[in-house]
Design a protein around this motif. Structure first.
Motif, PDB file in Angstrom:
ATOM      1  N   THR A 282       0.721  -1.176   0.030  1.00 39.79           N
ATOM      2  CA  THR A 282       0.156  -0.028  -0.095  1.00 39.79           C
ATOM      3  C   THR A 282       0.935   1.294   0.098  1.00 39.79           C
ATOM      4  OG1 THR A 282      -1.472  -1.256   1.545  1.00 39.79           O
ATOM      5  CG2 THR A 282      -2.078   1.121   1.122  1.00 39.79           C
ATOM      6  N   LEU A 285       2.306   1.625  -3.350  1.00 38.59           N
ATOM      7  CA  LEU A 285       1.161   2.194  -4.528  1.00 38.59           C
ATOM      8  C   LEU A 285       1.098   3.671  -4.223  1.00 38.59           C
ATOM      9  CD1 LEU A 285      -0.485   0.442  -6.495  1.00 38.59           C
ATOM     10  CD2 LEU A 285      -2.492   0.652  -4.781  1.00 38.59           C
TER      11      LEU A 285
ATOM     12  N   ARG B 135     -12.288   8.500   1.575  1.00 36.03           N
ATOM     13  CA  ARG B 135     -11.099   8.141   2.263  1.00 36.03           C
ATOM     14  C   ARG B 135     -10.987   6.526   2.536  1.00 36.03           C
ATOM     15  NH1 ARG B 135      -7.793  10.778   1.291  1.00 36.03           N
ATOM     16  NH2 ARG B 135      -7.823  13.017   1.844  1.00 36.03           N
ATOM     17  N   GLU B 138     -10.332   5.003  -0.534  1.00 36.89           N
ATOM     18  CA  GLU B 138      -8.887   4.813  -0.859  1.00 36.89           C
ATOM     19  C   GLU B 138      -7.947   3.777  -0.143  1.00 36.89           C
ATOM     20  OE1 GLU B 138      -5.884   8.564   0.427  1.00 36.89           O
ATOM     21  OE2 GLU B 138      -7.646   9.332  -0.941  1.00 36.89           O
ATOM     22  N   VAL B 139      -8.511   3.457   1.009  1.00 37.35           N
ATOM     23  CA  VAL B 139      -7.921   2.642   1.849  1.00 37.35           C
ATOM     24  C   VAL B 139      -8.062   1.131   1.065  1.00 37.35           C
ATOM     25  CG1 VAL B 139      -8.134   0.939   3.775  1.00 37.35           C
ATOM     26  CG2 VAL B 139      -8.202   3.640   3.929  1.00 37.35           C
ATOM     27  N   PHE B 140      -9.231   0.917   0.455  1.00 35.70           N
ATOM     28  CA  PHE B 140      -9.291  -0.327  -0.213  1.00 35.70           C
ATOM     29  C   PHE B 140      -8.657  -0.371  -1.698  1.00 35.70           C
ATOM     30  CE2 PHE B 140     -12.357  -1.065   3.107  1.00 35.70           C
ATOM     31  CZ  PHE B 140     -12.199  -2.515   3.239  1.00 35.70           C
ATOM     32  N   THR B 141      -8.562   0.757  -2.196  1.00 37.11           N
ATOM     33  CA  THR B 141      -7.989   0.781  -3.413  1.00 37.11           C
ATOM     34  C   THR B 141      -6.459   0.722  -3.160  1.00 37.11           C
ATOM     35  OG1 THR B 141      -8.483   2.932  -3.592  1.00 37.11           O
ATOM     36  CG2 THR B 141      -9.409   1.594  -5.095  1.00 37.11           C
ATOM     37  N   GLY B 142      -6.117   1.225  -2.252  1.00 39.48           N
ATOM     38  CA  GLY B 142      -4.523   1.200  -1.835  1.00 39.48           C
ATOM     39  C   GLY B 142      -3.865  -0.286  -1.664  1.00 39.48           C
ATOM     40  N   ILE B 143      -4.598  -1.259  -1.562  1.00 38.25           N
ATOM     41  CA  ILE B 143      -4.350  -2.698  -1.631  1.00 38.25           C
ATOM     42  C   ILE B 143      -4.669  -3.313  -3.042  1.00 38.25           C
ATOM     43  CG2 ILE B 143      -4.755  -4.978  -0.458  1.00 38.25           C
ATOM     44  CD1 ILE B 143      -6.107  -3.442   1.812  1.00 38.25           C
ATOM     45  N   PRO B 144      -3.600  -4.007  -3.687  1.00 36.94           N
ATOM     46  CA  PRO B 144      -3.788  -4.593  -4.752  1.00 36.94           C
ATOM     47  C   PRO B 144      -5.036  -5.478  -4.873  1.00 36.94           C
ATOM     48  CG  PRO B 144      -1.725  -4.649  -4.336  1.00 36.94           C
ATOM     49  CD  PRO B 144      -2.206  -4.201  -3.027  1.00 36.94           C
ATOM     50  N   ILE B 146      -5.948  -8.077  -6.271  1.00 41.16           N
ATOM     51  CA  ILE B 146      -6.018  -9.697  -6.249  1.00 41.16           C
ATOM     52  C   ILE B 146      -5.599 -10.201  -4.757  1.00 41.16           C
ATOM     53  CG2 ILE B 146      -3.567 -10.071  -7.010  1.00 41.16           C
ATOM     54  CD1 ILE B 146      -5.372 -12.273  -8.689  1.00 41.16           C
ATOM     55  N   LEU B 147      -4.602  -9.265  -3.937  1.00 47.74           N
ATOM     56  CA  LEU B 147      -4.186  -9.779  -2.788  1.00 47.74           C
ATOM     57  C   LEU B 147      -5.455  -9.506  -1.825  1.00 47.74           C
ATOM     58  CD1 LEU B 147      -0.725  -8.242  -2.427  1.00 47.74           C
ATOM     59  CD2 LEU B 147      -1.218 -10.637  -2.691  1.00 47.74           C
ATOM     60  N   VAL B 150      -7.117 -12.567  -1.985  1.00 46.12           N
ATOM     61  CA  VAL B 150      -6.817 -13.627  -1.495  1.00 46.12           C
ATOM     62  C   VAL B 150      -6.884 -13.618   0.063  1.00 46.12           C
ATOM     63  CG1 VAL B 150      -4.586 -14.653  -0.847  1.00 46.12           C
ATOM     64  CG2 VAL B 150      -5.024 -13.935  -3.209  1.00 46.12           C
ATOM     65  N   ALA B 151      -6.669 -12.437   0.437  1.00 48.06           N
ATOM     66  CA  ALA B 151      -7.072 -12.270   2.051  1.00 48.06           C
ATOM     67  C   ALA B 151      -8.336 -12.592   2.316  1.00 48.06           C
ATOM     68  CB  ALA B 151      -6.681 -10.909   2.424  1.00 48.06           C
ATOM     69  N   LEU B 152      -9.448 -11.912   1.616  1.00 43.96           N
ATOM     70  CA  LEU B 152     -10.807 -12.325   1.908  1.00 43.96           C
ATOM     71  C   LEU B 152     -11.108 -13.693   1.758  1.00 43.96           C
ATOM     72  CD1 LEU B 152     -12.397  -9.175   0.294  1.00 43.96           C
ATOM     73  CD2 LEU B 152     -12.457  -9.734   2.661  1.00 43.96           C
TER      74      LEU B 152
END
Lengths: 309, 299, 332
Positions: A282, A285, B135, B138-144, B146-147, B150-152
């Protein structure tokens, strides 16, 4: 400008904390307990509890997250449970492979997409335009890992010129970079073409032509610099994608990048490593997006003016 | 200049013939041959997804192993050959349509419900609420993505329902932002003010006045969203985290076939082609819809 | 006489092949302009004025535009058959154009100084630094302090932008300047400044001028000659006195009747009835025939230019009849 950058950097902190929270709790929800896996098979429940305490995994999830966050804010990302090494050390070890792949693929993507997108726009509604649309559409619709498999089949099984996986030499880099690069080239070509088409209709290009600027420079100088603005936006997300979204491609080519590391960490319920990796992702990114926004200012004086305010 | 004005005059004349928006969009859409091909393919794919289960029996045709017939090359009998358990790949690919398509459609529906409502609220109310929602996105789009997927999947267990939910959640922020961006220019229009003066409540305004006028980009996003959801699902399945085996999901089939790729390449070619054609159809349809909904954008 | 012409156009035809049919923007237009003269190209929106101007620089977008003509000479040089390389040397050097909308005519990502210097660098044998220095002089000349040269277009007001555009157009002292409604997008007070600027610079460099406008007042102010355009044709051309005082064409008459008269406010305005014809479907013969109060059967056949005097012609077949005249009185 400096104030703008500082503000953006400060805004990243709450985002990163939120990300760490989300990932930490998701990992906690996952079935499977790393401690009982790590303990010897004949361990008594008391021994397992002792190990848990030793590893700092005792207490409720909130207590554990609190400890994790406290350490995180002090710059300590903890120790990987499965690898028994500091998270940051593991991450830094894997980072060069990821960066190498990301940048090689971006170079390939740009080398394909910018000339192709421009040519398509300047030859609007010709066969060249048509085939660029078809090719880019195919590349965005193709699962990248599938393309990787096809390339392996063609260039390491049938014609044995490139290794099918692993890393180390330049030859190892070519197939994964080509796969990832082709995937990104599709999107970049589409955006280059459409933003070029948009710019080509602008009055200021007519002004440039009326001045006697040759068609070549009208496109390369006057049009391209304007068309770059949306291209840079997409480039930012593309780079982000190349860092983390390439998990499947890293898997196909057995590339030792952080995408695969993260997936392995999640699979083995190594929550410190998984959380640490995703936080670092993150961060990378967000840094990329910041760099993109700064790059805007250099291309578009209107944006620069807005930042300085 | 002269030409532009003539064009404007010409389109002005067209407005006299009153057409409903849908008819107008359809009229524009029809002119685009690749979009029409895509529409045809989407109809075929949907048809296959719905009716394949009535032609084949899951136990007998899809998962039953015929070890004697394993690894047969494509032939008249087995169009796409047979896999390492002797199962007919063509049958499995056809049957698998429903998994990919249903994951795509349901995931997009989830993204829509979550993303569009958040986007509407953000765009309509503005201020602190908007900031908070953005915001959050933004937090959620900050994480790729596909990862995050995978986490979910790891957190909630591997099943088709979780896959739908995971992909739906991962892509929600995109819908939120698209909706908000589409709502912003509508928000300050006078007809919204007029509705408010007439005593229409916030919810009524949002759904009856704001949303319909911001619909075009959302429709396009939905069509293309199905394409990316299918792609993401196949990626997760390929990593072994999507639809559990022995379900004939295309990504999972690819992943299985990969082991035998050196000698039996067709095991990976056909499921991959199926993914590509499906995704391509939805993408082309989305492209066509965008052009049809907003002829101004098209040159 | 020919050597004295800066511009000589014969039978210019421009059409746009679009999906909705062929738009016939210019249909057999003739236009001559003597060196040092200024002609006003007048007509309603859509009459083909801008397209005509773009044809002179061969900047009509192709596709969909198709340009054909018998003769298009700029200072004796054949523009239509010229290779593109030579054409690039002429654009901005021999002939320049000021575009209608100053808000969009400047490239947003280059400084105004760079944009003026580019023109000089392309056409004069000077270094980049020298070109930039001359760009600064040019800025001062159009009334902008040279310090602002390193600012970007978005930092300028509309009027200031138009000054920059004039500076670009005149940077290499062209022989012919085409000004396409240079004041339409500006405030009235700025309009006057702009016209003054164009007039004074034109005198300074003895530039010939084509002023495209729909404002007859601007023509009277700045031009020596007037060419009235309708549906892609010059339907009347002459000196200011010819056209203003001895109006011949019914359409020109209609234009004058549509202007409010400040001296005699009791006079009723008589607008021209009807609309400009659809350029994809022009009527045969005189394009003004369906709206013309003097129309007769002869107007349906092809029209020729009829010379009233050496300087004055009208494209109206009714003048082949003896004793035909329009209602508007000649002003002596």
């Amino acid at each position: 400008m400096a104030r703008y950058i500082l503000r953006r950097l400060l805004l990243m902190i709450p985002v990163l904390i939120c990300v760490s929270f989300v990932v930490f709790f998701l990992m906690d929800l996952a079935p499977g307990d790393i401690v009982s896996q790590m303990a010897p098979a004949d361990a008594t429940p008391e021994q397992i509890e002792m190990l848990r305490e030793e590893l700092g995994l005792n207490g409720t999830v909130l207590q554990r997250y609190g400890r994790y966050l406290w350490n995180l804010l002090h710059g300590d990302m903890g120790t990987s449970l499965s690898l028994k090494r500091p998270v940051i050390e593991v991450f830094v070890e894997r980072l060069p492979a990821t960066l190498k792949l990301a940048f090689a693929s971006i170079v390939i993507a740009l080398a394909i997409s910018i000339p192709l997108g421009i040519a398509a726009a300047t030859h609007h509604r010709t066969w060249l335009d048509g085939s660029s649309v078809v090719l880019s559409m195919l590349s965005v619709s193709m699962p990248a890992f599938w393309l990787g498999l096809l390339l392996i089949f063609a260039f390491s099984y049938r014609i044995k010129i490139f290794p099918s996986g692993g890393s180390g030499t330049f030859k190892h880099l070519i197939l994964p970079a080509l796969t990832l690069g082709t995937e990104q080239a599709g999107n970049l070509t589409r955006i280059t073409r459409s933003s070029m088409l948009d710019v080509i209709r602008q009055d200021y290009l007519r002004t440039a032509r009326a001045k006697g600027v040759s068609e070549k420079y009208v496109i390369r100088k006057h049009a391209l610099k304007n068309a770059l603005i949306p291209i840079i936006t997409v480039l930012g997300s593309t780079l982000g994608n190349a860092f983390g979204g390439a998990v499947a491609i890293e898997t196909v080519f057995a590339w030792p990048g952080i995408g695969r590391l993260t997936v392995a960490a999640i699979n083995s319920r190594d929550m410190t490593l998984a959380t640490g990796c995703i936080i670092m992702f993150t961060l990378m990114l967000n840094m990329t997006l910041l760099v993109v926004d700064i790059a805007y200012a250099y291309v578009d004086p209107r944006v620069k003016a807005r930042y300085s305010k | 200049m002269a030409r532009k004005n003539k064009k404007a005059a010409a389109s002005g004349q067209k407005e006299y013939k009153k057409r409903s928006l849908a008819a107008e969009v359809w009229r524009n859409y029809k002119k685009n041959p690749s979009a029409m091909i895509a529409l045809f393919l989407v109809i075929v794919i949907v048809f296959v997804a719905i009716f394949a289960q009535f032609f084949y029996d899951f136990k007998k045709d899809i998962v039953k192993q015929h070890v004697k017939e394993k690894f047969q090359k494509p032939s008249a009998e087995h169009w796409f050959g047979t896999d390492n358990y002797g199962r007919d790949v063509f049958t499995r690919v056809i049957y698998g349509t429903k998994y990919s398509l249903s994951v795509g459609v349901v995931a997009v529906a989830i993204s829509c419900i979550v993303g569009v409502s958040l986007g509407l609220i953000a765009g309509y109310y503005g201020g602190v609420i908007e900031d908070l929602i953005l915001r959050f996105c933004e937090v959620f789009t900050g994480i790729p993505s596909i990862l995050m997927g995978v986490a979910l999947m790891t957190a909630f267990g591997q099943s088709i329902g979780v896959l739908m939910l995971a992909i739906g959640l991962v892509y929600s922020p995109m819908y939120c932002r698209t909706t908000r961006a589409a709502v912003l220019p509508v928000r300050d229009q006078e007809y919204i003010e007029a509705a408010r003066v007439a005593g229409v409540g916030d919810l009524g305004i949002m759904f009856n006045h704001v949303l319909p006028n911001a619909l075009s980009p959302i429709i396009v996003q939905v069509t293309m969203g199905i394409a990316s959801a299918i792609l993401c699902a196949s990626g997760l399945s390929f990593l072994g985290l999507g639809v559990p085996i022995p379900m004939p999901e295309w990504g999972a089939m690819l992943s299985e076939g990969r082991e035998f790729m050196r000698d039996y390449m067709y095991l990976t070619i056909f499921p991959g082609l199926a993914i590509m054609i499906t995704v391509l159809s939805f993408n082309l349809m989305g492209d066509g819809l965008r052009d049809a909904l907003d002829p101004k954008l098209k040159q | 006489m020919d050597n004295n012409l800066i511009l000589d156009i014969e039978n210019l035809v421009v059409r746009f092949e679009t999906d909705d049919g062929t738009v016939r923007a210019v249909n057999g237009l003739n236009l001559q302009l003597e060196k040092g003269h200024a002609v006003g190209l007048v007509g309603e929106t859509g009459a083909g004025k801008t397209t005509t101007a773009l044809s002179i620089l061969r900047l009509v977008p192709d596709p969909p535009g198709v340009v054909e003509c018998e003769k298009l000479l700029l200072d004796g040089q054949d523009i239509i058959n010229m290779p593109i390389k030579d054409l690039e040397k002429i654009r901005g050097k021999d002939v320049s154009m000021i575009f209608q909308d100053p808000m969009t005519a400047l490239n947003p990502v280059f400084t105004v100084g760079e944009q003026i210097a580019e023109s000089i660098f392309l056409h004069e044998d000077v270094s980049k630094a020298e070109a930039y220095k001359r760009a600064l002089d040019m800025l001062e000349l159009v009334g902008i302090p040279a310090e602002r040269a390193n600012e970007y277009p978005h930092q300028f007001s509309g009027g200031m932008k138009q000054r920059v555009i004039i500076a670009i157009a005149l940077a290499c002292h062209p022989k012919l300047l085409i000004a396409d409604e240079p004041t339409t997008a500006l405030d009235v007070t700025i309009q006057a400044q702009m016209l003054d600027l164009i007039r004074s610079l034109r005198e300074k460099y003895s530039t010939s001028l084509i002023m495209i406008t729909h404002d007859l007042g601007i023509v009277a102010e700045i031009c020596d000659e007037v060419a009235v355009m309708y549906a892609g044709n010059v339907i009347e051309k002459g000196t200011l006195e010819d056209v203003f005082n001895r109006t011949k064409h019914p359409y020109t008459e209609g234009l004058f009747n549509s202007i409010p008269n400040l001296n005699d406010r009791k006079v009723m305005l008589t607008p021209i009835k009807g609309f400009t014809p659809d350029p994809t479907n022009l009527p045969p013969g005189c394009a003004f025939e369906p709206r013309c109060p003097y129309a007769c059967e002869n107007c349906l056949k092809e029209q020729k230019d009829i010379y009233i005097s050496d300087t004055h012609f009208v494209r109206c077949s009714r003048y082949e009849e003896d004793g035909f005249s329009i209602d508007r009185k000649e002003i002596q």
